[in-house]
Write an enzyme that holds these catalytic residues in place. Structure first.
Site, mmCIF file in Angstrom:
data_model
loop_
_atom_site.group_PDB
_atom_site.id
_atom_site.type_symbol
_atom_site.label_atom_id
_atom_site.label_comp_id
_atom_site.label_asym_id
_atom_site.label_seq_id
_atom_site.Cartn_x
_atom_site.Cartn_y
_atom_site.Cartn_z
ATOM 1 N N GLU A 501 0.825 -1.223 0.000
ATOM 2 C CA GLU A 501 0.000 0.000 0.000
ATOM 3 C C GLU A 501 0.856 1.268 0.000
ATOM 4 O OE1 GLU A 501 -3.509 0.304 2.296
ATOM 5 O OE2 GLU A 501 -4.001 -1.799 2.112
HETATM 6 C C1 LIG Z 1 3.064 -9.349 0.420
HETATM 7 C C2 LIG Z 1 2.621 -8.353 -0.581
HETATM 8 C C3 LIG Z 1 1.272 -8.161 -0.842
HETATM 9 C C4 LIG Z 1 0.853 -7.294 -1.852
HETATM 10 N N1 LIG Z 1 -0.477 -7.215 -2.192
HETATM 11 C C5 LIG Z 1 -0.819 -6.547 -3.326
HETATM 12 C C6 LIG Z 1 -2.149 -6.615 -3.839
HETATM 13 O O1 LIG Z 1 -3.018 -7.258 -3.268
HETATM 14 N N2 LIG Z 1 -2.416 -5.975 -4.999
HETATM 15 C C7 LIG Z 1 -1.484 -5.253 -5.670
HETATM 16 O O2 LIG Z 1 -1.788 -4.710 -6.707
HETATM 17 N N3 LIG Z 1 -0.227 -5.120 -5.188
HETATM 18 C C8 LIG Z 1 0.131 -5.772 -4.042
HETATM 19 N N4 LIG Z 1 1.420 -5.682 -3.567
HETATM 20 C C9 LIG Z 1 2.356 -4.834 -4.246
HETATM 21 C C10 LIG Z 1 2.862 -3.692 -3.415
HETATM 22 O O3 LIG Z 1 1.927 -2.668 -3.339
HETATM 23 C C11 LIG Z 1 4.168 -3.278 -4.090
HETATM 24 O O4 LIG Z 1 5.113 -4.244 -3.661
HETATM 25 C C12 LIG Z 1 4.624 -1.940 -3.763
HETATM 26 O O5 LIG Z 1 3.823 -1.039 -4.422
HETATM 27 C C13 LIG Z 1 6.083 -1.695 -4.121
HETATM 28 O O6 LIG Z 1 6.437 -2.167 -5.397
HETATM 29 P P1 LIG Z 1 7.760 -3.056 -5.581
HETATM 30 O O7 LIG Z 1 7.720 -4.142 -4.573
HETATM 31 O O8 LIG Z 1 7.856 -3.443 -6.994
HETATM 32 O O9 LIG Z 1 8.932 -2.104 -5.174
HETATM 33 P P2 LIG Z 1 9.645 -0.985 -6.077
HETATM 34 O O10 LIG Z 1 8.640 -0.145 -6.736
HETATM 35 O O11 LIG Z 1 10.679 -1.624 -6.905
HETATM 36 O O12 LIG Z 1 10.332 -0.105 -4.944
HETATM 37 C C14 LIG Z 1 11.533 -0.510 -4.306
HETATM 38 C C15 LIG Z 1 11.947 0.562 -3.318
HETATM 39 O O13 LIG Z 1 12.152 1.806 -4.003
HETATM 40 C C16 LIG Z 1 11.421 2.834 -3.352
HETATM 41 N N5 LIG Z 1 10.971 3.819 -4.349
HETATM 42 C C17 LIG Z 1 10.385 3.606 -5.535
HETATM 43 N N6 LIG Z 1 10.113 4.778 -6.136
HETATM 44 C C18 LIG Z 1 10.532 5.764 -5.302
HETATM 45 C C19 LIG Z 1 10.524 7.183 -5.339
HETATM 46 N N7 LIG Z 1 10.021 7.880 -6.346
HETATM 47 N N8 LIG Z 1 11.047 7.859 -4.295
HETATM 48 C C20 LIG Z 1 11.560 7.190 -3.246
HETATM 49 N N9 LIG Z 1 11.586 5.860 -3.159
HETATM 50 C C21 LIG Z 1 11.079 5.141 -4.164
HETATM 51 C C22 LIG Z 1 10.247 2.135 -2.701
HETATM 52 O O14 LIG Z 1 9.769 2.904 -1.600
HETATM 53 C C23 LIG Z 1 10.886 0.833 -2.253
HETATM 54 O O15 LIG Z 1 11.507 1.025 -1.027
HETATM 55 C C24 LIG Z 1 1.825 -6.535 -2.545
HETATM 56 C C25 LIG Z 1 3.178 -6.680 -2.252
HETATM 57 C C26 LIG Z 1 3.587 -7.586 -1.303
HETATM 58 C C27 LIG Z 1 5.050 -7.758 -1.046
#
Ligand SMILES: Cc1cc2nc3c(=O)[nH]c(=O)nc-3n(C[C@H](O)[C@H](O)[C@H](O)COP(=O)(O)OP(=O)(O)OC[C@H]3O[C@@H](n4cnc5c(N)ncnc54)[C@H](O)[C@@H]3O)c2cc1C
Length: 826
Positions: A501
């Site tokens: 989220e």
């Molecule tokens: C257990 C679990 C349940 C989930 N459930 C759902 C679900 O039901 N439906 C759904 O659609 N998604 C779901 N998600 C997805 C979740 O919302 C995403 O994992 C999240 O949005 C982050 O994306 P990412 O993991 O690809 O990280 P990335 O986008 O690769 O980010 C990696 C890091 O970079 C940082 N970062 C990225 N951009 C910036 C910026 N502009 N400035 C500063 N920092 C930045 C992030 O804060 C993070 O620390 C789930 C994820 C997990 C792990």
């Protein structure tokens, strides 16, 4: 000397008027009058005349509209247009999606605390309370977290069934559709309690009641979709999930490459207009067991079958699981917290337009729909989960620290442990107030865009710190997994809450201040809207209306910040009683300082500010700590200002202010413009950082409070599952505290006797026999010591297993496969 007098009079009236935010005409008249009187009383005539003329000139420039607009507003407007952050469509939608309530006061520099304190006290209905005391209590009792996380990697069928039958998945579905129709506050309390026994349980219930098909259907569904799906969702006939994230689009969710092309296809034996979807989603909670997928994709209409737009934009579909081409069912394994989560893929999956959420009318409006609803779920599920975990950890760690003895004393009496325990208690107090505040905002009908990000970020971060301290205090007991371990899984699951989220780093550095500075600021959004007006005259007029309020506020905040900083806010008026007033006073100071730094930063950096994530993150921290402190003070008032809670509140507020000043300090030390950094430091921290971390005395006081039954401790544990039943080792340990404390005097007496006399007996029981025989303890005291021994053993025991028990199910087959691969490689 007489030359100085008019200058001093002029400066004084200006400063006082700025501090109290006098209206411009009043300021001009007051200055003219004060200078006139000074002149009459013998001040320098020349200086008085010059200053009278300057005042009159300022009055003419600012009060005569045509002169003001031509000479001041117009140049400002062109400057503003140049520095205005270029808003992307995504940002514009995000900014327009939220409402602003009390948090807007924090950016004013002079908060009207009445807006906070007059909010109604959040109260559950009798039906909601009965649900918490009935079905929620029962399902907590039924859930064995070890069985869930280690043996089954799922909730047992009877728990799934119980949840569905009792409409846990339909808490937000209105009664007319067969749901429970609960308030957001009730949703918060349910999740908080479930999380205190199992995060698998709380996330399973949290997701259907958060952002997903039900919430979206309620806001945007066609009547037909609502009539069909909501009753089925309410009773769990449909299990929903929401698929947005994929390998190429995580935090940057609008960049999803998943697409749907408008075309004709077959649906239930008929040729209809629809979309052919191709998508690759991952991390989707509940996906493996879901029957109804809310799917976000980008919609294209290259053949113009729906209209003249080829790229329609992000759209949401209601995709039944059994639709041909949907590949679903495999699972991810999120850090040993095996709630149902997995990927979903599809190639050329056809659905009719009637399966678009909201129908054709909402095609292309997916992002707006998501952002509008996001703040609701984000205010509740994860903050409540963190609050439940933190509250439970505070109580059980307090009990554990008292019962567990080393070096002849309870470990909680050692100062090192005391510090960690006080942190747990204070952070649990803070987290629970913050989670309740954001849920209460949703209950009041707000769409709390900014509070939801603050609550999500800080509750989950504090939850992680609480878990860390609790693990440290429990030592090996926290590390050895098994049915008796109530901490290990929460510790493992903490990063899940941090990531979902809105991953926390981005939430802190991009969103909290980024949205707060625009949405909550009294003038910035108005100015941005004014600048966007097409008609030049209307644009100038609208901009003129905001500009002078803004400039006046900024000047006032400079003066207020300096004065309140120099006096440590001792002389400013504030609400509250003798205990809370000093804290409100300091918050007046911090509000003025925040607003000032925000204004200067936006003027200096304009649109580039959003890329200055160091600065934005730190100013976001300041805003957050102000909001968090407000939430604590409000809850304290709602609870009837209990004196017993004052040490907890004091520790938490002092910790908050300490963090706040630290963030200001870091922001100003690294401020991108050196000259402004010096000026801002003078105005914001004129005497340096003055907020101190809570004293050792206070730390000692609140850690001791956690180690003995008392009113404040019980209140901190309200709303979590503490029933000392078979599946709840934490509840059992907590229930031993009273007896353990009561037995301590006898234990001391017995140990002293053991030291003093020549004892032959070596085992505990024979020593007790000897104690009774020799008359050092009575028979009742012996029984008390035996009971203490039993509860201590139960408290400190850990699990052990046969090797077989720890192996994965299907171990033999897995080993066989591994053997085949090894042989192949050789
Ligand atoms: C257990 C679990 C349940 C989930 N459930 C759902 C679900 O039901 N439906 C759904 O659609 N998604 C779901 N998600 C997805 C979740 O919302 C995403 O994992 C999240 O949005 C982050 O994306 P990412 O993991 O690809 O990280 P990335 O986008 O690769 O980010 C990696 C890091 O970079 C940082 N970062 C990225 N951009 C910036 C910026 N502009 N400035 C500063 N920092 C930045 C992030 O804060 C993070 O620390 C789930 C994820 C997990 C792990």
């Amino acid at each position: 000397m007489s030359v100085l007098v008019p200058i001093l009079v002029f400066a004084l009236v200006t400063l006082v008027a700025a501090y109290f935010r006098a209206r411009l005409p009043i300021y001009i008249v007051a200055t003219l009058a004060a200078l006139g009187i000074a002149w009459i009383l013998g001040a320098s005539a020349t200086a008085s005349i010059v200053l009278l003329a300057i005042t009159a000139l300022i009055g003419a420039l600012l009060l005569i509209a045509p002169i003001r607009k031509a000479l001041i507003t117009k140049p400002f407007l062109s400057f503003y247009t140049r520095i205005l952050p270029p808003l992307s469509e995504t940002e514009r939608v995000a900014l327009e999606a939220g409402t602003v309530a009390f948090e807007g006061q924090l950016f004013s520099g002079k908060p009207d605390w009445n807006v906070l304190l007059s909010q109604p006290k959040p109260i559950l209905t009798a039906e909601e309370q009965a649900f918490l005391d009935g079905p929620v209590e029962e399902v907590c009792r039924m859930t064995n977290d070890w069985e869930v996380t280690h043996i089954r990697a799922d909730l047992p069928p009877e728990v799934w069934d119980y949840l569905k039958r009792n409409k846990f998945f339909g808490m937000i579905v209105p009664k007319e559709y067969g749901g429970l129709g609960f308030t957001a506050l009730a949703n918060h309390k349910v999740i908080q309690k479930l999380a205190s026994i199992s995060t698998v349980l709380s996330s399973t219930v949290g997701v259907p009641n958060s952002l997903g098909p039900a919430e979206l259907l309620l806001h945007y569904g066609t009547q037909e979709q609502k009539d069909y799906y909501l009753p089925r969702l309410a009773v769990g006939h449909e299990v929903p999930c929401f698929g947005l994230t994929g390998p190429w689009a995580g935090s940057d969710a609008t960049s999803i490459p998943d697409y749907g092309v408008v075309c004709k296809g077959e649906w239930k034996g008929e040729q209809v207009l629809g979309v052919k979807l191709t998508f690759d989603k991952r991390y989707i909670t509940l996906a493996p067991v879901s029957t109804l997928i809310g799917l976000a994709f980008r919609m294209y209409d290259p053949d113009g079958l729906m209209g003249d737009r080829a790229d329609i934009g992000i759209t949401i579909a209601l995709l039944p699981r059994d639709t041909k081409g949907v590949d679903i069912g495999r699972r991810h394994f999120p850090l040993n917290s095996p709630f149902q989560n997995g990927p979903i893929q599809g190639r050329e999956v056809f659905i009719p337009l009637s399966q678009l959420l909201g129908g054709q009318k909402y095609a292309g409006k997916g992002w707006t729909m998501l952002v509008e609803c996001l703040s609701i779920g984000r205010s509740i599920t994860l903050p409540s989960t963190a609050a439940g975990g933190a509250r439970l950890a505070a109580l059980v760690t307090g009990a554990y620290a008292r019962i567990r003895k080393q070096f002849g004393t309870s470990i909680g009496h050692f100062e090192g442990v005391e510090e960690a325990l006080a942190n747990i208690a204070g952070l649990a107090y803070t987290t629970s107030a913050l989670a309740e505040a954001s849920a209460a905002a949703v209950t009041r009908g707000e769409l709390p865009a900014v509070p939801s990000t603050i609550s999500k970020y800080h509750c989950t971060e504090m939850g992680r710190r609480v878990a860390q301290h609790a693990m440290d205090i429990h030592g090996g007991k926290g590390i050895i997994l098994g049915p008796r371990n109530y901490l290990g899984r929460a510790w493992q699951a903490a990063p899940v809450a941090i990531t979902v989220e809105g991953a926390n780093i981005m939430t802190r550095t991009l969103m909290i201040f980024g949205q707060g500075a625009i949405l909550c600021h009294p003038w910035v959004l108005k100015e941005m809207k004014a600048v966007a007006i097409e008609d030049p005259k209307q644009r100038l007029d609208a901009f003129d209306e905001s500009l002078f309020g803004h400039i006046g506020m900024a000047i006032s905040n400079g003066v207020r910040s300096l004065w309140l900083g120099l006096t440590n806010a001792a002389l400013v008026g504030a609400p509250g009683d003798s205990f809370t007033r000093p804290y409100f006073k300091k918050m007046n100071r911090y509000s003025a300082a925040l607003s000032l730094v925000a204004d200067i930063s936006m003027s200096l950096m304009g649109g580039k500010l959003k890329f200055k994530e160091h600065l934005s993150g730190r100013l976001g921290d300041v805003l957050s700590q102000l909001y968090i402190s407000s939430a604590m003070l409000k809850r304290y008032q709602d609870q009837g200002s209990p004196v017993a809670d004052q040490p907890l509140l004091a520790w938490s507020l002092q910790n908050s202010f300490y963090e706040l000043e630290k963030s200001f300090d870091k922001a100003l030390r690294n401020y991108p413009a050196a000259w402004a950094a010096g000026l801002l430091r003078l105005l914001v921290l004129p005497l340096g950082r003055r907020a101190r971390f809570p004293s050792d005395t206070l730390t000692h006081q609140i850690s001791q409070m956690m180690m003995v039954p008392n009113e404040a401790r019980s209140r901190l544990g309200e709303g979590v599952f503490l029933t000392p039943c078979e599946n709840n080792p934490a509840g059992r340990i907590n229930s031993y505290l009273e007896a353990a404390v009561a037995a301590e005097a006898t234990e001391r007496k017995f140990l002293k006797a053991l030291k003093k006399h020549d004892i032959e007996a070596l085992s505990f029981n024979t020593q007790l026999d000897e104690g009774v025989r020799e008359g050092w303890i009575s028979a009742e005291e012996r029984a008390q010591l035996e009971h203490l021994r039993e509860i201590t053993i139960e408290t400190i025991s850990v699990d052990d297993f046969d090797s077989e028990e720890l192996r994965s199910a299907g171990y033999a087959e897995l080993m066989a496969k591994l053997g085949e691969r090894t042989a192949h490689a050789a």
